[in-house]
Design a protein around this motif. Sequence first.
Motif, mmCIF file in Angstrom:
data_model
loop_
_atom_site.group_PDB
_atom_site.id
_atom_site.type_symbol
_atom_site.label_atom_id
_atom_site.label_comp_id
_atom_site.label_asym_id
_atom_site.label_seq_id
_atom_site.Cartn_x
_atom_site.Cartn_y
_atom_site.Cartn_z
ATOM 1 N N GLU A 8 35.831 4.513 -19.912
ATOM 2 C CA GLU A 8 35.594 5.720 -19.320
ATOM 3 C C GLU A 8 34.682 6.452 -20.291
ATOM 4 O O GLU A 8 33.886 7.343 -19.717
ATOM 5 N N GLY A 26 28.047 12.443 -19.533
ATOM 6 C CA GLY A 26 28.861 11.936 -18.416
ATOM 7 C C GLY A 26 28.558 12.863 -17.164
ATOM 8 O O GLY A 26 29.428 12.107 -16.231
ATOM 9 N N THR A 27 27.639 13.627 -17.071
ATOM 10 C CA THR A 27 27.421 14.094 -15.719
ATOM 11 C C THR A 27 26.025 14.519 -15.591
ATOM 12 O O THR A 27 25.393 15.370 -15.309
ATOM 13 N N TRP A 47 24.555 13.710 -12.972
ATOM 14 C CA TRP A 47 24.534 14.436 -11.189
ATOM 15 C C TRP A 47 24.243 15.782 -11.295
ATOM 16 O O TRP A 47 23.787 16.406 -10.392
ATOM 17 N N ASN A 83 25.867 2.212 -18.867
ATOM 18 C CA ASN A 83 27.220 2.399 -19.334
ATOM 19 C C ASN A 83 27.500 1.464 -20.439
ATOM 20 O O ASN A 83 27.235 0.555 -20.655
ATOM 21 N N SER A 124 31.011 6.099 -20.139
ATOM 22 C CA SER A 124 30.521 5.702 -18.850
ATOM 23 C C SER A 124 30.208 6.977 -17.970
ATOM 24 O O SER A 124 30.831 8.194 -18.265
ATOM 25 N N ILE A 125 29.408 6.945 -16.970
ATOM 26 C CA ILE A 125 29.243 8.053 -16.241
ATOM 27 C C ILE A 125 30.163 8.400 -15.157
ATOM 28 O O ILE A 125 30.889 7.643 -14.810
ATOM 29 N N ASN A 126 30.559 9.724 -15.197
ATOM 30 C CA ASN A 126 31.765 10.080 -14.296
ATOM 31 C C ASN A 126 31.223 9.775 -12.581
ATOM 32 O O ASN A 126 29.923 9.671 -12.392
ATOM 33 N N PRO A 127 32.120 9.632 -11.734
ATOM 34 C CA PRO A 127 31.693 9.269 -10.482
ATOM 35 C C PRO A 127 30.909 10.318 -9.881
ATOM 36 O O PRO A 127 31.192 11.464 -10.244
ATOM 37 N N THR A 167 32.983 25.391 -19.782
ATOM 38 C CA THR A 167 32.288 24.467 -18.691
ATOM 39 C C THR A 167 31.778 25.651 -17.516
ATOM 40 O O THR A 167 32.063 26.814 -17.580
#
Length: 531
Positions: free
Chosen positions: A517, A101-102, A104, A513, A520-523, A77
């Motif tokens: 979870e 998932g990230t 952003w 999505n 789906s995309i993380n918040p 990471t």
Amino acid sequence: MLIMGAHYVYVKPWCNGLFLTLLVAFALLTSVTSAETHYHEFVVQATPVRRLCRIHNRITVNGQYPGPTLEVRDGDTLAIKVMNSARYNVTIHWHGIRQIGTPWADGPEYVTQCPIQPGATYTYKFTIENQDGTLWWHAHSRWLRATVFGALIIYPKLGTSYPFAQPQLEIPILLGEWWNRDPIDVLRQATFTGAAPNISDAYTINGQPGDLYRCSSKDTVNFFVNSGDTVLLRIINAALNQQLFFTVANHRLTVVGADAAYTKPFSTRTLMLGPGQTTDVLFTADQTPGRYYVAARAYASAPNAPFDNTTATAVLEYKSAPCISNKGFLSKPNLPRLPAYNDSATATAFTTHFRSPSNVKVPTEIDENLFFTVGFGFFNCNPGPQCQGPNNTRFAASMNNVSFCTPKNDLLTPSILSGYTERLHHRLPSCSTNKFGSKVQIVLQDTAIFSVEDHPMHLHGYSFYVVGQGFDVPVGGWAVIRFVADNPGVWLMHCHIDAHLTWGLAMAFAVENGAGELQSINPPPEDLPPC
């Protein structure tokens, strides 16, 4: 032909066909730890940089040009805190990372995030999943990536290794493009006038132009090898607008990967890399001990278009080579043979050699069949200072005759919060939306509205298979790619020649999505920059 793991596909003109470039990787760290989290700080700032006889203020990361090299393993990471101490907005893109998932953390401004404003910070955090090889990072806001870029090297997981013998030496090589003028000023002038941007003043290898430019010889980059060494070159074309030929004098190169995907090995004297592309090659230091030029210069595929016709050099030097010639001077490196600037046959011969290293499973039942024309042309306007393209026009580029217009807010946030399809299409005509898990086929067709030219097309968030390619006479090339839409988000698809991106050769590719979870995309992170 079938090529797996590709992040790029080439949309090329007429006899060049329509070809792709992959994404690949290698290496083996000596660490014996499990997956790690690597923390870094990037300070984006103006830095005095001396090139071509003058000192220029340029935007850099941590005062370095090129910026820091990041080294990680597959499964690690990264958490990179970016502090913007420059006068421009900025974002950073981790080129070739899938960002599962990230989204952003993907980086293109006003697509997955609003830019980091001067004085603000944002931490990009993401995990590398099932990727290893040579990638890179760069600014993805206006033309800041001219000097804001660096290598991102992903080594294999512990317990695994390269699919070839371990090299004795690994060398990252970053090819760049240098302007004496501030690249942002070059962009502003082109945007105002509607004409093509001024060509660069030099190419660079690891930040230096080399012996063939004014005031540059003493800073020419040197790579030192032992006789008999097997060397892995991790070559990155970080140039803003130019495709580049690359070679090492007197040495034969074996291509083993591209854009973080291994390839079936093949031998060549010359590489051709489009902007944004990476290629990994092996060579053996088996020549007479001496000094040999490493060189890069333009491959210019657009007929009659101006380009920088200079040549960047570095020096490959055998450690056992005599330091001084019999005349008392440092021995001069051997010059390589480079193709002619418009040698499409050599470029095509290189790109068509890429193959998957083994059989792969490709989607055969297609859910989404998409057809995209790509190309650049012009539109008419009233004669004046803002219509300085050919015959009082302004240059433009498009996909399916729609030029991408940069939004005022990022596309990802409202799409996630309110559902993708209808809202995103309403806001952005140049968008394709897809269900999670759908099997997608895209046909890309080059056009000749104004002129044909190679278009290295980059799709963020995905790798894909190239299942067909060719050319139409006299229009341009075509390619067919396939992939499974298994990475939800809003992903930019664009030509990686930044002048073409500026003119609108881009679109958004949205994937909804799935269920639960894991699909789906993380918040969004709390420090996601506001617009």
